[in-house]
Write a protein that holds these residues in place. Structure first.
Motif, short mmCIF file in Angstrom:
data_model
loop_
_atom_site.label_atom_id
_atom_site.label_comp_id
_atom_site.label_asym_id
_atom_site.label_seq_id
_atom_site.Cartn_x
_atom_site.Cartn_y
_atom_site.Cartn_z
N SER A 169 51.18 -79.36 -86.91
CA SER A 169 51.68 -78.12 -86.33
C SER A 169 51.46 -77.00 -87.33
O SER A 169 51.71 -77.16 -88.53
CB SER A 169 53.17 -78.21 -86.00
OG SER A 169 53.67 -76.95 -85.58
N ASP A 172 55.03 -71.24 -85.76
CA ASP A 172 55.04 -70.12 -84.81
C ASP A 172 55.44 -68.83 -85.53
O ASP A 172 55.58 -68.81 -86.76
CB ASP A 172 55.97 -70.40 -83.62
CG ASP A 172 57.40 -70.70 -84.06
OD1 ASP A 172 57.78 -70.31 -85.19
OD2 ASP A 172 58.14 -71.30 -83.27
N ALA A 233 59.77 -74.76 -83.56
CA ALA A 233 58.41 -75.28 -83.74
C ALA A 233 58.44 -76.79 -84.01
O ALA A 233 57.59 -77.53 -83.52
CB ALA A 233 57.71 -74.55 -84.88
N HIS A 236 59.15 -78.59 -80.77
CA HIS A 236 57.93 -78.60 -79.95
C HIS A 236 56.99 -79.70 -80.42
O HIS A 236 56.47 -80.49 -79.60
CB HIS A 236 57.24 -77.24 -80.04
CG HIS A 236 56.05 -77.09 -79.16
ND1 HIS A 236 56.06 -76.39 -77.97
CD2 HIS A 236 54.77 -77.57 -79.28
CE1 HIS A 236 54.87 -76.45 -77.40
NE2 HIS A 236 54.06 -77.14 -78.19
N LYS A 266 51.24 -73.60 -83.61
CA LYS A 266 51.89 -74.85 -83.18
C LYS A 266 50.92 -76.02 -83.20
O LYS A 266 50.26 -76.27 -84.21
CB LYS A 266 52.54 -74.65 -81.80
CG LYS A 266 53.72 -73.70 -81.78
CD LYS A 266 54.34 -73.64 -80.39
CE LYS A 266 55.46 -72.63 -80.33
NZ LYS A 266 55.95 -72.43 -78.95
N THR A 267 50.80 -76.74 -82.08
CA THR A 267 49.99 -77.95 -82.03
C THR A 267 48.53 -77.68 -82.38
O THR A 267 47.88 -76.82 -81.78
CB THR A 267 50.06 -78.57 -80.62
OG1 THR A 267 51.42 -78.73 -80.24
CG2 THR A 267 49.35 -79.91 -80.60
#
Length: 423
Positions: A169, A172, A233, A236, A266-267
């Motif tokens: 990740s 964010d 984050a 997530h 993020k991802t």
């Protein structure tokens, strides 16, 4: 002996000619087929766009924008660039055509050539072939997992299994600014060269992506984004991993991974195949939550990937595998005379209309040469037609597998060939 051509393909641009082109088509279609199974619709993108689209969307600090783009002025003195990647163009099209104002997420897939001026080597081309998907408009960890699973299914559907998925990740907006300051503080304490220090000022994450051994050694103790994620984050990312576990998609968390484009948040993930040596990445992608707004659209999130068709072919070869079969026909016509050829042309049209792949000998070959061509074609059936057969309104049907031959009425040829092929 024919004179050799004085022309060759541009350096770093591969040709795919028969029979290898059959594998290219099989790999490309296999990867796009996995996307279609998950409801992704096709989008056809321009090969070149306004240069500012990529400068703004991909990031001016990236190697792609600063070193690798094919940029030129067209006849109207507009600066245009051959597309180096697909996401920015997809986002531009979604905004321009109002797709973001319909049902969300907008799920699109694309395939085609992309262009980067790099030093050519095995697996690294100046014209590279990719398949990509973008899912735009919904910030849902389950959608992240779906996108990754589509790529995984595409590779496995081709028979590839010696790859691994690396994932991390990149945080964010609520945690990246603080991490940026922390990372810059670390990097500015190192003895960096001028170019690397400038990169650390523009986008410090890019320094962690530097492949030079001396830079990798200096940054080994750098703080990692995954250790400084905000609660949202981290939640997530944990949800993405939970969904991947449920989907049976294996992965390795790689906290040092940095993708080569600025828009990722993020991802973030990459598919790696160690059988390819230095150019081990066969595909990757991630989430880009601020890109649409940055390009003048709504504040909508998105996630996508780009998979390398060229690299996938090389990965299959590294595993001793291949995909696809050379183009072939089912029926091959052997005419004995001009009138017979005219009739076989008509018969070939009838067979093709019924879905039977048909070819015939052209150029006035003798019967021996024509039969050799039939054997090389891979056809199961040879249709042999001479002047006497025409008079009798019959045609010779030879099973090239068994060697058996029979005379049948010309009017029955579709039914007879269909029955033999179905056997």
């Amino acid at each position: 002996m024919s004179k050799p051509s004085s022309f060759s393909a541009p350096k770093g641009v591969p040709d795919y000619v028969p029979p290898a082109s059959a594998e290219f088509v099989a790999v490309r279609d296999g990867l796009t087929g996995a996307a279609r199974m998950a409801g992704y619709s096709h989008i056809e993108l321009p090969v070149f766009e306004d240069t500012a689209l990529f400068a703004r969307g991909v990031g001016e600090s990236t190697d792609v924008v600063s070193k690798e783009m094919y940029t030129f002025a067209d006849r109207g003195e507009r600066s245009v660039t051959l597309r180096p990647e697909g996401t920015a163009g997809v986002m531009r099209a979604v905004i321009e055509h109002g797709l973001d104002r319909g049902v969300l997420p907008v799920k699109l897939s694309y395939a085609g050539p992309f262009f980067r001026y790099e030093r050519p080597q095995a697996g690294r081309y100046r014209q590279l072939q990719q398949v990509g998907v973008e899912a735009i408009g919904v910030d849902d960890p389950a959608l992240d997992a779906e996108v990754i699973a589509v790529a995984d299914a595409g590779f496995r559907g081709l028979g590839l299994d010696g790859f691994r998925l690396e994932i991390t990740s990149l945080g964010d907006d609520s945690c990246r600014p603080q991490y940026r300051e922390l990372l810059q503080e670390f990097l500015f304490g190192l003895d960096l060269d001028e170019d690397t220090r400038r990169r650390a000022e523009l986008n410090p994450l890019r320094v962690l992506d530097d492949k030079r051994p001396e830079v990798k050694e200096m940054t080994a103790a750098a703080p990692l984004m995954i250790d400084h994620l905000s609660d949202s984050a981290k939640a997530h990312f944990d949800e993405v991993l939970r969904h991947l576990d449920a989907l049976g998609v294996p992965y390795v968390v790689n906290p040092r991974m940095v993708r080569g484009l600025d828009y990722y948040t993020k991802t973030t993930f990459e598919f790696v195949h160690d059988g390819l040596g230095a150019q081990s990445g066969i595909g990757g992608g991630g989430r880009y939550d601020g890109l649409m707004a940055q390009l003048g659209g709504q504040e909508l999130s998105g996630i996508g990937f780009g998979l390398g068709v060229d690299r996938t072919i090389l990965a299959l070869a590294a595993e001793g595998k291949s995909a696809g079969v050379p183009a072939r026909c089912d029926v091959f016509g052997v005419p004995l005379g001009d009138d017979a050829k005219a009739k076989l042309v008509e018969i070939a049209g009838r067979l093709r209309a019924e879905g039977i792949r048909t070819d015939l000998a052209y150029g006035g070959r003798g019967v021996k040469g024509a039969m050799k061509a039939a054997d090389r074609s891979g056809a199961k059936i040879a249709l042999v037609l001479g002047e006497r057969d025409l008079a009798d309104e019959t045609i010779g049907v030879k099973n090239l597998g068994t060697g058996e031959q029979q005379q049948v009425p010309i009017d029955d040829i579709v039914a007879v060939t269909g029955a033999i092929l179905a056997d």
